[in-house]
Design an enzyme around this catalytic site. Structure first.
Site, PDB file in Angstrom:
ATOM      1  N   GLU A  39      -8.250  -2.254   0.570  1.00 32.19           N
ATOM      2  CA  GLU A  39      -9.552  -2.045   0.204  1.00 32.19           C
ATOM      3  C   GLU A  39      -9.929  -0.584   0.951  1.00 32.19           C
ATOM      4  O   GLU A  39     -10.255  -0.069   0.617  1.00 32.19           O
ATOM      5  CB  GLU A  39     -10.457  -3.766   0.257  1.00 32.19           C
ATOM      6  CG  GLU A  39      -9.774  -4.871  -0.542  1.00 32.19           C
ATOM      7  CD  GLU A  39      -9.041  -5.385   0.584  1.00 32.19           C
ATOM      8  OE1 GLU A  39      -9.678  -6.387   0.093  1.00 32.19           O
ATOM      9  OE2 GLU A  39      -8.706  -5.197   1.122  1.00 32.19           O
ATOM     10  N   CYS A  78     -13.807  -5.009   4.886  1.00 30.52           N
ATOM     11  CA  CYS A  78     -13.808  -5.122   3.491  1.00 30.52           C
ATOM     12  C   CYS A  78     -14.772  -5.101   2.344  1.00 30.52           C
ATOM     13  O   CYS A  78     -14.997  -4.450   1.556  1.00 30.52           O
ATOM     14  CB  CYS A  78     -12.433  -5.490   2.440  1.00 30.52           C
ATOM     15  SG  CYS A  78     -10.489  -4.809   3.794  1.00 30.52           S
TER      16      CYS A  78
END
Length: 219
Positions: free
Chosen positions: A118, A149
């Site tokens: 991510e 993330c």
């Protein structure tokens, strides 16, 4: 309670009189009923009773479009994982129905613990957009974002996140996402990694100097 509803009992001389004990009992019964009802209401609405946060209704989205972008994330994660670049994670950033950034996990390939799928996808999208804000963008990720993330998505102003397997699923195969979420719920002095505040006054000068900059960046 009206006078007509009060229980009467016969007196020794045949006359009826009020029964004060009966009247007191009725008042106590009504009082206990009200207290009990109030107590149940408080118990049901108390924070301790609410084991799960209220679930928000998911905003509507195009199922076919979402499937296409999640499939791309799955494809990237498979590629990266099979190449030994990192875990089975990948991210795809989408804006107005188009992919503007994508990447798979490269933690082991780059010896970089922050190179999650991510995060790498957000970096890729920001570079291409020439902006540190991805407002209005969706993030597709094969696994539920870890604390890092998820935080990156918030910092990037991501609009919505789609994820495949859960944090608990990742725990089963040896990842510490769930452990970290649990750590951050603890008081700072109870966490595994000690944190020591030091030279606060000197550090505060940095914040004041930054706040005084007329053209400072707005995060």
């Amino acid at each position: 309670m009206s006078e007509q509803n009060v229980q009467h009992c016969p007196a020794e001389d045949g006359e009826f009189k009020h029964d004060p004990s009966r009247r007191l009992w009725m008042k106590q019964a009504v009082g206990l009923s009200l207290v009990g009802a109030l107590g149940i209401g408080l118990w049901e609405s108390s924070p301790a009773r609410a084991e799960e946060p209220p679930k928000m209704a998911a905003p509507p989205f195009n199922q076919e479009e979402a499937k296409k972008f999640m499939s791309r994330a799955l494809e990237l994660a498979t590629k990266g994982s099979q190449a030994g670049a990192g875990g089975p994670f990948a991210g795809v950033v989408v804006r107005n129905g188009k992919i503007i950034g994508e990447a798979y996990n490269q933690v082991t390939a780059n010896n970089d613990p922050t190179a999650h799928g991510e995060v790498m996808a957000i970096r890729d999208a920001c570079k291409k957009m020439n902006s540190f804000s991805l407002e209005g963008c969706d993030l597709y990720t094969t696994g539920e974002p870890c604390p890092m993330c998820l935080s990156a998505a918030y910092w990037a102003n991501i609009k919505r996140i789609f994820f495949g397997f859960s944090v608990q699923d990742a725990t089963v195969i040896g990842f510490q996402d769930e452990f970290q979420f649990n750590e951050f719920r603890k008081p700072i002095d109870k966490r595994k990694i000690p944190e020591v505040q030091f030279m606060r006054e000197e550090a505060l000068k940095l914040t004041k100097d930054f706040a005084a900059q007329p053209n400072r960046a707005k995060y």
